[in-house]
Structures are given as C-alpha cells and as structure tokens.
Design an enzyme around this catalytic site. Structure first.
Site, PDB file in Angstrom:
ATOM      1  N   ASN A  24       0.867  -1.174   0.000  1.00 26.60           N
ATOM      2  CA  ASN A  24       0.000   0.000   0.000  1.00 26.60           C
ATOM      3  C   ASN A  24       0.906   1.228   0.000  1.00 26.60           C
ATOM      4  OD1 ASN A  24      -1.791   2.065   0.502  1.00 26.60           O
ATOM      5  ND2 ASN A  24      -2.231   1.469   2.619  1.00 26.60           N
ATOM      6  N   GLU A  75      -6.893   4.797   7.807  1.00 30.75           N
ATOM      7  CA  GLU A  75      -6.631   6.209   7.473  1.00 30.75           C
ATOM      8  C   GLU A  75      -7.827   6.806   6.730  1.00 30.75           C
ATOM      9  OE1 GLU A  75      -2.795   5.632   5.620  1.00 30.75           O
ATOM     10  OE2 GLU A  75      -1.952   5.095   7.574  1.00 30.75           O
ATOM     11  N   SER A 117       3.413  -2.473  10.358  1.00 29.23           N
ATOM     12  CA  SER A 117       4.860  -2.551  10.613  1.00 29.23           C
ATOM     13  C   SER A 117       5.470  -3.902  10.235  1.00 29.23           C
ATOM     14  CB  SER A 117       5.161  -2.200  12.077  1.00 29.23           C
ATOM     15  OG  SER A 117       4.802  -0.852  12.334  1.00 29.23           O
ATOM     16  N   LYS A 175       0.077   4.254  -0.273  1.00 30.89           N
ATOM     17  CA  LYS A 175      -0.551   5.456   0.306  1.00 30.89           C
ATOM     18  C   LYS A 175      -0.292   6.669  -0.620  1.00 30.89           C
ATOM     19  CE  LYS A 175       0.115   3.430   4.815  1.00 30.89           C
ATOM     20  NZ  LYS A 175       0.098   3.619   6.246  1.00 30.89           N
ATOM     21  N   GLU A 233      -5.499  -4.865  10.667  1.00 29.43           N
ATOM     22  CA  GLU A 233      -4.455  -3.856  10.845  1.00 29.43           C
ATOM     23  C   GLU A 233      -4.711  -3.069  12.130  1.00 29.43           C
ATOM     24  OE1 GLU A 233      -2.463  -2.818   6.840  1.00 29.43           O
ATOM     25  OE2 GLU A 233      -4.104  -1.437   7.188  1.00 29.43           O
ATOM     26  N   GLY A 248       2.698   1.950  10.802  1.00 26.20           N
ATOM     27  CA  GLY A 248       3.744   2.959  10.667  1.00 26.20           C
ATOM     28  C   GLY A 248       4.474   3.300  11.953  1.00 26.20           C
ATOM     29  N   HIS A 276      -9.475   1.197   4.858  1.00 22.55           N
ATOM     30  CA  HIS A 276      -8.219   1.418   5.589  1.00 22.55           C
ATOM     31  C   HIS A 276      -8.490   2.389   6.748  1.00 22.55           C
ATOM     32  CE1 HIS A 276      -4.131   2.598   6.538  1.00 22.55           C
ATOM     33  NE2 HIS A 276      -3.723   1.526   5.885  1.00 22.55           N
TER      34      HIS A 276
HETATM   35  C1  PEP Z   1      -0.804   0.137   6.168  1.00 23.42           C
HETATM   36  O1  PEP Z   1      -0.999   1.333   6.292  1.00 23.42           O
HETATM   37  O2  PEP Z   1      -1.609  -0.547   5.540  1.00 23.42           O
HETATM   38  C2  PEP Z   1       0.373  -0.436   6.803  1.00 23.42           C
HETATM   39  C3  PEP Z   1       0.330  -1.696   7.123  1.00 23.42           C
HETATM   40  O3  PEP Z   1       1.450   0.415   7.020  1.00 23.42           O
HETATM   41  P1  PEP Z   1       2.883   0.025   7.632  1.00 23.42           P
HETATM   42  O4  PEP Z   1       3.293  -1.286   7.002  1.00 23.42           O
HETATM   43  O5  PEP Z   1       3.768   1.160   7.228  1.00 23.42           O
HETATM   44  O6  PEP Z   1       2.702  -0.112   9.099  1.00 23.42           O
END
Ligand code: PEP
Length: 245
Positions: free
Chosen positions: A10, A94, A207, A12, A162, A168, A92
């Site tokens: 992803n 976000e 992460s 973003k 998630e 992040g 998601h």
């Molecule tokens: C995400 O935003 O879908 C995600 C998993 O981000 P990260 O791997 O950077 O934690």
C-alpha cells in the site's frame, strides 16, 4: 487450512512516475514468488504502473461505491478497472479516521468493487485504547460483521487485520495476539459465509518488515500481509515476498 499467501503493498500518498522502476523491480520478484503479490499505488499511477509491468497485479487504495455521478474527486470501480486495476483496498483506518468512513460506507464500497470484478482487501483494526481496554477482539469482530459484503461472493474477498497502533509505528502485536484475532475473524467469516468463509484470506498489516515477516507468516490463519512503508522500495519489499513464499 493453508492457502497461497497474498502480499500486498500500500503505497498510500507516495509515488510519482519517478518511482515506476520500483514497481518493475517488485513485479519481477513477483514472477517467481511462491505467493500472490500486488501493489496498491496512488490512482494517478495505476495506468502507468500497469503499462510498466503488464501481468502484475496493480490496485487502488480506495474507491466510491457508486458507478458514476456527481462525486467530485472520487473514482468508481469501473474507472479503476478501465485504468487496469485488479484490486482495491477498502476501509483502511486512514480512510475511516480522516474521511469519516463508516462500516456501512465500506460495505457498499466492497460490494461495488466485487460487482465490478475487483479483488477487495477489506481492512479492520482496533485503536490503542480498545487494545489496552481489552476490547480489541470485540471491536474488530463488530467492525468486520458490519462491513463485510453481503453480495458479490467471497472468491475475490480478502480481509486485512491492521491494528491502528501498529501502522507505521514499528510496534507489532505478539504472535499470540495476532493468532487470537485471526481466529476470531475466521470464526466471523464462517458465520457469515459458511464453508466459503474458510477460504477468505486474512492478511496481517502493521509494521511488517523483512525482519519480522517470517515470524508473522508462521502464525495460524495469517494468509499474507498488507504492507505500507516497507512496500515503497523493492529492496525492502522483496524480502517480505520471499518470506511468504
Ligand atoms: C498500512 O498502512 O496498511 C500499513 C500496514 O502500514 P505500515 O506497514 O507502514 O505499518
């Protein structure tokens, strides 16, 4: 039940034409991978990424649930298909947080995406407060129940767990916490879809890195990963793909 894993990146709001070389490098690694690989890039890059890497699964990060209409700035499933996308993320955290998307909105998006023939990665996840308050499983299970598509079948559906506090941040739940959550989500999927619920892939996201991917992929009912930051560069993403294969 062991399934072929899905590792999806992803990007973003990252990436311009200058980054298409990363798409190509990742697509080359995907050709020989022992798992399915996809990359969800910004909408502005979808068509160019498809042209740069024909045959590789390029996806979107969101879409509108309507086919067309007066929705300034939005993009429909048909438009994503037209650009060459094969999949889309919906729900998601976000989008849920910054754009106020509800479970009902996300269910409508998932149903529209499936109707258009797009693979759907439907995201769910708890806040730190819910985790610390012992409400993680109840929160995420309720989110899933309310946002799961009721139409369009399950063949193209994947779910991504998630935890918001892991996205992040470099923080990752314990393998026991991931196992407990994925078992609970599997039970909800079976309750919703019967036997077909056993085949829906449940990805972990938050992460994931080359250094922790193998440990996470070994957890029961982890059928792949949704990867943010570590999907931007082939050098970081390819080791995760390798760990899944
Ligand atoms: C995400 O935003 O879908 C995600 C998993 O981000 P990260 O791997 O950077 O934690």
């Amino acid at each position: 039940m062991t399934k072929r894993k899905l590792v999806a990146g992803n990007w973003k709001m990252h990436g311009t034409g200058a980054d298409l070389g990363q798409v190509t490098a990742i697509s080359i690694a995907a050709e020989t991978a022992g798992c399915d690989v996809a990359l969800c890039v910004p909408a502005t890059l979808i068509e160019r990424a498809v042209c740069a890497s024909p045959g590789f699964a390029i996806g979107a990060q969101d879409m509108h649930s309507a086919d067309q209409g007066a929705h300034t700035g939005d993009i429909s499933a048909a438009m994503l298909k037209d650009a060459g996308a094969r999949l889309t993320i919906v729900g998601h955290s976000e989008r849920r947080e910054a754009h106020g998307e509800s479970d009902t909105d996300i269910r409508a998006k998932a149903e529209a995406a499936l109707a258009a023939g797009l693979v759907v990665i439907l995201c769910v996840g708890e806040s730190l407060g819910a985790r610390e308050g012992g409400q993680a499983v109840a929160t995420v299970a309720a989110q899933l129940d309310a946002s799961l598509p009721r139409a369009g079948g399950t063949e193209l559906l994947a779910v991504a767990y998630e935890p918001i506090w892991a996205i992040g941040t470099g923080k990752v739940p314990t393998t026991d916490e991931i196992a407990d959550m994925h078992a609970a989500l599997r039970a909800r999927l079976i309750a919703a879809y019967g036997e077909a619920g056993k085949l829906v892939r449940i990805l972990y996201g938050g992460s994931v890195k080359g250094s922790n991917a193998a440990q996470i992929f070994a957890v029961p009912d982890v059928d792949g990963a949704l990867v943010g930051g570590a999907s931007l560069k082939a050098a970081d993403f390819v080791p995760i793909i390798a760990a899944a294969g």
